[in-house]
Design a protein around this motif. Sequence first.
Motif, short mmCIF file in Angstrom:
data_model
loop_
_atom_site.label_atom_id
_atom_site.label_comp_id
_atom_site.label_asym_id
_atom_site.label_seq_id
_atom_site.Cartn_x
_atom_site.Cartn_y
_atom_site.Cartn_z
N ASP A 14 0.74 -1.01 -0.11
CA ASP A 14 -0.28 0.11 -0.09
C ASP A 14 0.61 1.61 -0.15
OD1 ASP A 14 -3.15 1.44 0.63
OD2 ASP A 14 -1.81 1.76 1.72
N ARG A 15 1.78 1.62 0.93
CA ARG A 15 2.82 2.30 0.86
C ARG A 15 3.83 2.72 -0.14
NH1 ARG A 15 3.97 0.23 5.98
NH2 ARG A 15 5.91 -0.41 5.18
N LEU A 16 3.05 1.57 -1.09
CA LEU A 16 5.31 1.97 -2.55
C LEU A 16 3.93 2.22 -3.17
CD1 LEU A 16 7.01 -1.75 -2.42
CD2 LEU A 16 7.43 0.47 -2.07
N LEU A 17 2.29 1.59 -3.12
CA LEU A 17 1.58 2.36 -4.61
C LEU A 17 1.23 4.12 -4.40
CD1 LEU A 17 -0.89 -0.53 -5.00
CD2 LEU A 17 0.91 -0.24 -6.20
N ARG A 18 1.11 3.88 -2.97
CA ARG A 18 0.91 5.83 -3.01
C ARG A 18 1.52 6.16 -3.46
NH1 ARG A 18 -3.51 6.77 1.15
NH2 ARG A 18 -4.24 5.31 1.94
N ARG A 19 3.36 6.29 -3.01
CA ARG A 19 4.91 6.57 -3.50
C ARG A 19 4.69 6.57 -4.57
NH1 ARG A 19 10.11 5.61 -1.34
NH2 ARG A 19 11.40 7.48 -2.11
N MET A 20 4.64 5.55 -5.57
CA MET A 20 3.85 5.18 -7.18
C MET A 20 2.47 6.51 -7.48
SD MET A 20 6.87 4.34 -7.68
CE MET A 20 6.65 3.91 -9.90
N ARG A 21 2.22 6.73 -6.63
CA ARG A 21 0.51 7.54 -7.16
C ARG A 21 0.04 6.44 -7.88
NH1 ARG A 21 3.18 13.64 -7.53
NH2 ARG A 21 4.10 13.62 -5.67
N LEU A 22 -0.49 5.34 -7.46
CA LEU A 22 -1.19 4.91 -8.79
C LEU A 22 -2.63 4.62 -7.70
CD1 LEU A 22 1.84 2.45 -9.27
CD2 LEU A 22 0.34 3.77 -10.95
N PRO A 23 -3.48 5.37 -7.67
CA PRO A 23 -4.61 4.93 -6.66
C PRO A 23 -5.10 3.88 -6.95
CG PRO A 23 -4.58 7.62 -7.72
CD PRO A 23 -2.99 6.97 -8.40
N TYR A 24 -5.37 4.78 -8.51
CA TYR A 24 -6.65 3.30 -8.62
C TYR A 24 -6.27 1.82 -8.68
CZ TYR A 24 -8.10 8.33 -10.41
OH TYR A 24 -8.05 9.39 -10.68
N LEU A 25 -5.09 2.24 -9.21
CA LEU A 25 -4.79 0.43 -9.01
C LEU A 25 -4.39 0.28 -7.41
CD1 LEU A 25 -1.04 -0.75 -10.66
CD2 LEU A 25 -1.90 -1.35 -8.58
N ARG A 26 -4.09 0.81 -6.49
CA ARG A 26 -3.74 0.47 -5.19
C ARG A 26 -6.00 -0.24 -5.45
NH1 ARG A 26 -5.13 3.67 -0.93
NH2 ARG A 26 -5.16 5.46 -2.15
N LYS A 27 -7.07 0.82 -4.97
CA LYS A 27 -8.10 0.47 -5.15
C LYS A 27 -8.72 -0.08 -5.72
CE LYS A 27 -12.79 2.65 -5.38
NZ LYS A 27 -13.21 3.95 -5.97
N ALA A 28 -9.03 -0.79 -6.92
CA ALA A 28 -8.59 -1.89 -7.71
C ALA A 28 -8.24 -3.36 -7.11
CB ALA A 28 -8.93 -1.65 -9.03
N ALA A 29 -6.67 -3.60 -6.31
CA ALA A 29 -5.87 -4.13 -5.48
C ALA A 29 -6.48 -5.84 -5.21
CB ALA A 29 -4.23 -3.85 -5.74
N PRO A 30 -7.35 -5.11 -3.97
CA PRO A 30 -7.48 -6.02 -3.54
C PRO A 30 -8.34 -7.10 -3.78
CG PRO A 30 -7.66 -3.96 -1.82
CD PRO A 30 -7.49 -3.91 -3.19
N ASP A 31 -9.47 -6.67 -5.12
CA ASP A 31 -10.31 -7.56 -5.40
C ASP A 31 -9.94 -8.02 -6.11
OD1 ASP A 31 -12.20 -7.08 -4.23
OD2 ASP A 31 -13.46 -5.27 -5.17
N VAL A 32 -9.06 -6.99 -7.22
CA VAL A 32 -8.12 -8.38 -8.48
C VAL A 32 -7.18 -9.09 -7.72
CG1 VAL A 32 -6.74 -7.63 -10.54
CG2 VAL A 32 -8.61 -6.36 -9.61
N LEU A 33 -6.61 -9.09 -6.91
CA LEU A 33 -5.96 -10.21 -6.21
C LEU A 33 -6.60 -10.96 -6.17
CD1 LEU A 33 -3.09 -8.29 -4.44
CD2 LEU A 33 -2.77 -9.51 -6.57
#
Length: 257
Positions: A14-33
């Motif tokens: 989660d911290r890495l995705l925030r740092r990389m500024r990937l908000p939509y990927l981060r939001k979708a990640a739990p369901d996709v994974l």
Amino acid sequence: MTRPTAPAIPDELDRLLRRMRLPYLRKAAPDVLATARAQRWDPAEVLRVLINEEVIGRDSATRRMRRHSASFPTGKTLASWRPEESSIPEPTQHALSTLEWIGRHENLVLAGPSGTGKSHFVEGLSQAAIEKDLRVVWFTLESLTQTIGKAKVDGSVARTVARICRCDLIVVDDIGMLPAGQDAAEAFYRIIDAAYERRSVAVTSNIHPSGFDSIMPKTLATATVDRLLHHAHLVLTKGDSHRLAEALAGKGVVPLS
């Protein structure tokens, strides 16, 4: 039945995705994974789906930003446009709705009586242009004059005109409603001249462009119309005002109870 909540992604991820500024990927990640684990997706497919979520999210955000920046007057789209009620021939409506003329840097001029759907149609086309990832800016002649006038004060006219002409479609709405003085005519000319053969300009007016010299200085009007119409689709509307017809039919307001 309530859908079970997918487990949250690890804090480090989660911290890495925030740092990389990937908000939509981060939001979708739990369901996709969670789906990927259950269906045993190939890792490449997981990566493709997650990156696609980020792309879709960013594209949607860009369109929202462009709609806001365009300063549309009402938010009308082609979905609310009734082609059968317009005096514009339907083949012409269809051809303009493809937006191919914008790609060719051609102009559009709609002229006709007030209330015949000119602004609605152009706004619908403009909204469709944004959906195709084009940039649009909307002015009335008054707001355009104010914009160029402010730029004169701080000597930024050239930069302001260049910024406006970075848009793929420049709309100037409702020309002819009021007399245009020297400042308005100059502002209009600057945009038409700068956009000439480089960008598309859409103009709505209640008078034919040949009559622009009746509302603005003749020299500027002639030079402006010459450039405006050189590569332009000139569409003339006719008929009674749709707004007046709705008002007379009692459709202009919600009935009092």
